[in-house]
Design an enzyme around this catalytic site. Sequence first.
Site, PDB file in Angstrom:
ATOM      1  N   CYS A   1       4.696  -3.746  13.859  1.00  0.00           N
ATOM      2  CA  CYS A   1       5.372  -3.963  15.120  1.00  0.00           C
ATOM      3  C   CYS A   1       6.511  -2.968  14.903  1.00  0.00           C
ATOM      4  O   CYS A   1       6.807  -2.422  16.316  1.00  0.00           O
ATOM      5  CB  CYS A   1       6.014  -5.493  15.356  1.00  0.00           C
ATOM      6  SG  CYS A   1       4.637  -6.679  15.037  1.00  0.00           S
TER       7      CYS A   1
ATOM      8  N   CYS B   1       6.605   0.681  16.610  1.00  0.00           N
ATOM      9  CA  CYS B   1       6.677   0.945  18.065  1.00  0.00           C
ATOM     10  C   CYS B   1       7.924   0.490  18.593  1.00  0.00           C
ATOM     11  O   CYS B   1       8.398   1.370  19.385  1.00  0.00           O
ATOM     12  CB  CYS B   1       5.508   0.384  18.867  1.00  0.00           C
ATOM     13  SG  CYS B   1       3.774   1.050  18.443  1.00  0.00           S
ATOM     14  N   HIS B   2       8.210  -0.677  18.195  1.00  0.00           N
ATOM     15  CA  HIS B   2       9.508  -1.212  18.921  1.00  0.00           C
ATOM     16  C   HIS B   2      10.636  -1.235  17.734  1.00  0.00           C
ATOM     17  O   HIS B   2      10.796  -2.102  16.963  1.00  0.00           O
ATOM     18  CB  HIS B   2       9.361  -2.561  18.980  1.00  0.00           C
ATOM     19  CG  HIS B   2       8.093  -2.967  20.077  1.00  0.00           C
ATOM     20  ND1 HIS B   2       7.873  -2.560  21.314  1.00  0.00           N
ATOM     21  CD2 HIS B   2       6.757  -3.348  19.744  1.00  0.00           C
ATOM     22  CE1 HIS B   2       6.717  -2.853  21.727  1.00  0.00           C
ATOM     23  NE2 HIS B   2       5.977  -3.366  20.677  1.00  0.00           N
TER      24      HIS B   2
ATOM     25  N   CYS C   1      -0.477  -7.363  21.932  1.00  0.00           N
ATOM     26  CA  CYS C   1      -0.076  -6.267  21.086  1.00  0.00           C
ATOM     27  C   CYS C   1      -1.038  -5.946  19.842  1.00  0.00           C
ATOM     28  O   CYS C   1      -1.467  -5.100  19.491  1.00  0.00           O
ATOM     29  CB  CYS C   1       1.247  -6.165  20.760  1.00  0.00           C
ATOM     30  SG  CYS C   1       2.456  -4.883  21.562  1.00  0.00           S
TER      31      CYS C   1
ATOM     32  N   CYS D   1       7.786 -33.872  35.772  1.00  0.00           N
ATOM     33  CA  CYS D   1       8.725 -33.500  34.895  1.00  0.00           C
ATOM     34  C   CYS D   1      10.259 -33.731  35.452  1.00  0.00           C
ATOM     35  O   CYS D   1      11.026 -34.186  35.038  1.00  0.00           O
ATOM     36  CB  CYS D   1       8.733 -31.945  34.869  1.00  0.00           C
ATOM     37  SG  CYS D   1       7.182 -31.267  34.142  1.00  0.00           S
TER      38      CYS D   1
ATOM     39  N   ARG E   1       5.897 -28.293  23.056  1.00  0.00           N
ATOM     40  CA  ARG E   1       6.617 -29.188  23.676  1.00  0.00           C
ATOM     41  C   ARG E   1       6.484 -29.715  24.885  1.00  0.00           C
ATOM     42  O   ARG E   1       6.356 -31.033  25.072  1.00  0.00           O
ATOM     43  CB  ARG E   1       8.022 -28.624  23.823  1.00  0.00           C
ATOM     44  CG  ARG E   1       9.158 -29.576  24.262  1.00  0.00           C
ATOM     45  CD  ARG E   1       9.421 -30.389  23.118  1.00  0.00           C
ATOM     46  NE  ARG E   1      10.429 -31.582  23.409  1.00  0.00           N
ATOM     47  CZ  ARG E   1      10.012 -32.820  23.999  1.00  0.00           C
ATOM     48  NH1 ARG E   1       8.661 -32.813  24.591  1.00  0.00           N
ATOM     49  NH2 ARG E   1      10.933 -33.490  24.434  1.00  0.00           N
TER      50      ARG E   1
ATOM     51  N   CYS F   1       5.577 -33.521  25.781  1.00  0.00           N
ATOM     52  CA  CYS F   1       6.171 -34.548  26.894  1.00  0.00           C
ATOM     53  C   CYS F   1       4.814 -34.976  27.875  1.00  0.00           C
ATOM     54  O   CYS F   1       4.916 -36.291  28.078  1.00  0.00           O
ATOM     55  CB  CYS F   1       6.584 -33.378  27.896  1.00  0.00           C
ATOM     56  SG  CYS F   1       8.701 -33.760  28.014  1.00  0.00           S
TER      57      CYS F   1
END
Lengths: 160, 234, 106
Positions: free
Chosen positions: B52, B55-56, B87, B150, B191, B195
Amino acid sequence: MALDAALNRRRWLRTMAGVPLVALAPARGQMPTSGPAIGSGYATLLPEVTGGRPVRAERVHLEIPELADNGLSVPVRVRVDSPMSSEDHVRSITLLAEFNPRPVLLKVHLGPHSGRAELATRVRLAVSQRVMAVAQTSDGRFWSAQADVLVTESACLDAS
Amino acid sequence: MSRPSPARSGLVFAGPTVRALQADDFANPGMLWVERGQKLWSEPVGPSRRSCGSCHADALRGAAASLPAVDAATGRLVNLESRIQACQAQRQGIEPAAHESDALLALSAYVAYQSRGMPVRVEVDGPARPYFERGRASYHRRIGQLNLACSHCHDANWGRRLGPETISQGHGVGYPAYRLEWQALGSLHRRFRSCLSGVRAEMLPQGHPDYLALELYLAWRASSLPVETPAVRR
Amino acid sequence: MVARVRVPAVVRPAEVFVVRIAIQHVMETGFRLTDTGRPIPRNVIHTLAVRYGGQEVFRAELGSGVAANPYLEFPVQAVASGPMVFEWVDDAGIRGSETVAITVAG
């Protein structure tokens, strides 16, 4: 606590209903002091830890929340008054939770090289109960402190 | 359009143990995933032996604060996890890490951690608008056997007690987060599933378009709150 | 297994300093079942030993009552500069280790 823990506890109770208590003893070689069956309490647990020797409720300081946000991770800190010299030091600290399926949470070995007799960790508490810390000093004597912890349940079920 | 004002992080509604854990970068168990993510980040993989980091260079500092966003090439809404997966597949030529796998959690936590403290600011106009509207609709739609949206908890009743807990405003700025309940790090989409199971609704798989759209709506609701990854939650 | 260890950068001779270690591990209790009802075998890190200055300075026997991703914090007295070596093993026999440098100066 959410679903997982609540469910697991329920599942655990269901699973354990048909299991003889002796089966709950730990495998040989692991945690040799965690013998007693669930729910037997400190009356039988403590003699297992100390070999039947007396325990004095002195010198040990146990810090643990009175109200645990979640029983799966409860911070705990133990300090023992000791000069930690080669002649007079704390040899071990054992943390106990009498109503956990395995009541001996952990045991640590210290010595004069520790400089101070202290330990911090995070433990699991299956239910609200009295937690106990037992220290053994180099003269072979045992010391303890205890604290009540209220373990709350989560409002929402979590089956994620 | 209404959203809680002022926006308050879930940390404000957490108990003392959770707050203490998050305040201490060593004690915070989520940092174990960040640490693993850092290692993965610089590991050369695939036929091109590219990491990774090849490139970054800056580990995408700030990127997590502006996601989800519409990918210009495909016109699709992508979040941090799907961005990493794309990616892996397209640039590194490897099988993308599965949703909720340790590797994807570690990488996404590491990248989001680079944006920690930066305010969340997402684009909701232009090509993002339809996704935003879809997310907003999901947020306000009653679902499950409890027939709750929600908004019933996190707009109308935040700050009130539900059992031993205080209902939060439902911001996702700390994800991936370490939840004591999970005893592990988990994604925002996990998460969501928590819920949904709570209101006894059907859970969708991580990365589902409905969850991506909801994530965009939540990021807009949380505008200006700082990224907290890896947050600690109950 | 990822582990993190923290010790002070420099300690004075005979100083008592705090050592912190966190290890990524599920600490599986052995009491849980999969969604299809199969028991998940117990797998916890059961032993952690720490060596420094030519001797063992800390040993922990852990059970399933220790929280997932175990965290331990304990004091050690500085003797001389040198490595502090942490070694642990779980019920599956997987071993992990980590070494940090202790620098004593002043």
